[in-house]
Motif scaffolding. Structure first.
Motif, PDB file in Angstrom:
ATOM      1  N   SER A 176       0.710  -1.133   0.029  1.00  0.00           N
ATOM      2  CA  SER A 176       0.117  -0.054   0.020  1.00  0.00           C
ATOM      3  C   SER A 176       0.935   1.116   0.094  1.00  0.00           C
ATOM      4  O   SER A 176       1.897   1.326   0.543  1.00  0.00           O
ATOM      5  CB  SER A 176      -0.889  -0.118   1.140  1.00  0.00           C
ATOM      6  OG  SER A 176      -1.711   1.288   1.395  1.00  0.00           O
ATOM      7  N   GLU A 177       0.373   2.371  -0.628  1.00  0.00           N
ATOM      8  CA  GLU A 177       0.984   3.423  -0.655  1.00  0.00           C
ATOM      9  C   GLU A 177       0.833   4.212   0.769  1.00  0.00           C
ATOM     10  O   GLU A 177       1.506   5.202   1.131  1.00  0.00           O
ATOM     11  CB  GLU A 177       0.374   4.181  -1.573  1.00  0.00           C
ATOM     12  CG  GLU A 177       0.773   3.961  -2.985  1.00  0.00           C
ATOM     13  CD  GLU A 177      -0.144   4.781  -4.128  1.00  0.00           C
ATOM     14  OE1 GLU A 177      -0.583   5.770  -3.634  1.00  0.00           O
ATOM     15  OE2 GLU A 177      -0.089   4.436  -5.194  1.00  0.00           O
ATOM     16  N   LYS A 178      -0.138   3.692   1.639  1.00  0.00           N
ATOM     17  CA  LYS A 178      -0.233   4.381   3.143  1.00  0.00           C
ATOM     18  C   LYS A 178       0.545   3.774   4.067  1.00  0.00           C
ATOM     19  O   LYS A 178       0.298   3.620   5.157  1.00  0.00           O
ATOM     20  CB  LYS A 178      -1.671   4.038   3.396  1.00  0.00           C
ATOM     21  CG  LYS A 178      -2.834   4.534   2.373  1.00  0.00           C
ATOM     22  CD  LYS A 178      -4.243   4.048   2.747  1.00  0.00           C
ATOM     23  CE  LYS A 178      -5.310   4.625   1.656  1.00  0.00           C
ATOM     24  NZ  LYS A 178      -6.447   4.181   1.934  1.00  0.00           N
ATOM     25  N   LYS A 216       5.637  -0.613   0.977  1.00  0.00           N
ATOM     26  CA  LYS A 216       5.286   0.173  -0.382  1.00  0.00           C
ATOM     27  C   LYS A 216       6.827   0.116  -1.080  1.00  0.00           C
ATOM     28  O   LYS A 216       7.561  -0.494  -0.733  1.00  0.00           O
ATOM     29  CB  LYS A 216       5.054   1.706   0.145  1.00  0.00           C
ATOM     30  CG  LYS A 216       6.421   2.546   0.533  1.00  0.00           C
ATOM     31  CD  LYS A 216       6.031   3.953   0.864  1.00  0.00           C
ATOM     32  CE  LYS A 216       5.669   4.814  -0.254  1.00  0.00           C
ATOM     33  NZ  LYS A 216       5.381   6.103  -0.119  1.00  0.00           N
ATOM     34  N   ALA A 224       3.187   8.257  -9.466  1.00  0.00           N
ATOM     35  CA  ALA A 224       3.397   7.744  -8.169  1.00  0.00           C
ATOM     36  C   ALA A 224       2.970   6.380  -8.074  1.00  0.00           C
ATOM     37  O   ALA A 224       2.774   5.783  -6.969  1.00  0.00           O
ATOM     38  CB  ALA A 224       2.330   8.777  -7.373  1.00  0.00           C
ATOM     39  N   SER A 225       2.352   5.666  -9.132  1.00  0.00           N
ATOM     40  CA  SER A 225       2.043   4.174  -8.726  1.00  0.00           C
ATOM     41  C   SER A 225       2.406   3.224 -10.060  1.00  0.00           C
ATOM     42  O   SER A 225       2.820   3.647 -11.094  1.00  0.00           O
ATOM     43  CB  SER A 225       0.621   3.903  -8.737  1.00  0.00           C
ATOM     44  OG  SER A 225      -0.011   4.592  -9.791  1.00  0.00           O
TER      45      SER A 225
END
Length: 246
Positions: A176-178, A216, A224-225
């Motif tokens: 996850s990016e979180k 991540k 960004a992804s």
């Protein structure tokens, strides 16, 4: 594009389910009513088979034959049972590496992920019954046949499946990016299940909260992804590296 394997008509679909055929999902004409249809609804519920009510025009586009308001898609594979697979892996002395796909719906991405999973020695792929890609002939083609080589398991509830995996001693790693934790700083040599979410929505909050580790993939560029199949490859091959498989 290969033609999908379908069956149609109330009684043929009921007979297929009773015979143990792997049914991906059933399309039902909106407003359909009959005693036999009630029997079908009961079977669908008992076997946790996804179904969808659709206009008759959609059914007519799929087949011009007498479908009686019912069309079922038959799976191109036989699904595995994760509750049997995990004990078997431990009995074989393996450290399980499981991939959980949360709401991946693109056929080509799914095929590419399955191909990578086989190359990385992944032991099983878990997908939800709903909001997930079907294991169609197109998916198998995109996977270069890999979907015949890795067990694919369907789950009524991914959170319950995660709880089962935890009870078996697997750590849950959510990509996850979180988070700020780089993926390569997490120990994946231990029994591990990796959760990957959809590119649009990521991992559902309840699954993300259930994870033991959140990791991540650091980005150096302006985008960004990553495509989810590429991200899967990075994470799975890091697990291979840590397990001294490569």
């Amino acid at each position: 594009m290969e033609k999908e394997l379908i069956i149609y008509g109330l009684r043929p679909v009921i007979e297929a389910i009773n015979a143990g055929k792997e049914v991906e999902k059933v399309l039902i004409q909106t407003g359909l009513r009959s005693e036999l249809f009630h029997d079908l609804r009961v079977l669908l519920a008992q076997n946790s088979i996804p179904y969808q009510f659709v206009p008759v025009e959609k059914l007519n586009r799929i087949t011009q034959k007498n479908h009686q308001g019912i069309i079922a898609y038959i799976s191109s594979i036989t699904y595995g049972d994760i509750e049997n697979i995990i004990p078997f892996l431990f009995d074989q002395g393996k450290s399980p590496l499981i991939l959980i796909l949360d709401r991946i719906t693109d056929v080509r991405n799914f095929g590419a992920i399955a191909r990578t999973a086989v190359c990385a020695g992944c032991d099983a792929i878990i997908i939800p019954y709903y909001n997930s890609v079907r294991v169609s002939s197109d998916a198998i083609k995109s996977s270069a046949g890999a979907l015949h080589l890795v067990p694919v398991c369907r789950s009524n509830s991914l959170i319950k499946t995660v709880e089962f995996l935890k009870s078996c001693g697997l750590q849950i790693v959510a990509c996850s990016e979180k988070t700020q934790q780089p993926y390569y700083k997490t120990d994946m040599a231990v029994p591990t299940a990796i959760i990957m979410g959809s590119e649009e929505d990521g991992i559902t909050d309840i699954l993300l909260k259930s994870a033991d580790q959140k990791v991540k993939i650091p980005m150096a560029g302006e985008i960004a992804s990553l495509n989810v199949s590429v991200a899967c490859g990075i994470i799975l091959f890091e697990a291979c590296k840590q397990r001294n498989v490569l």
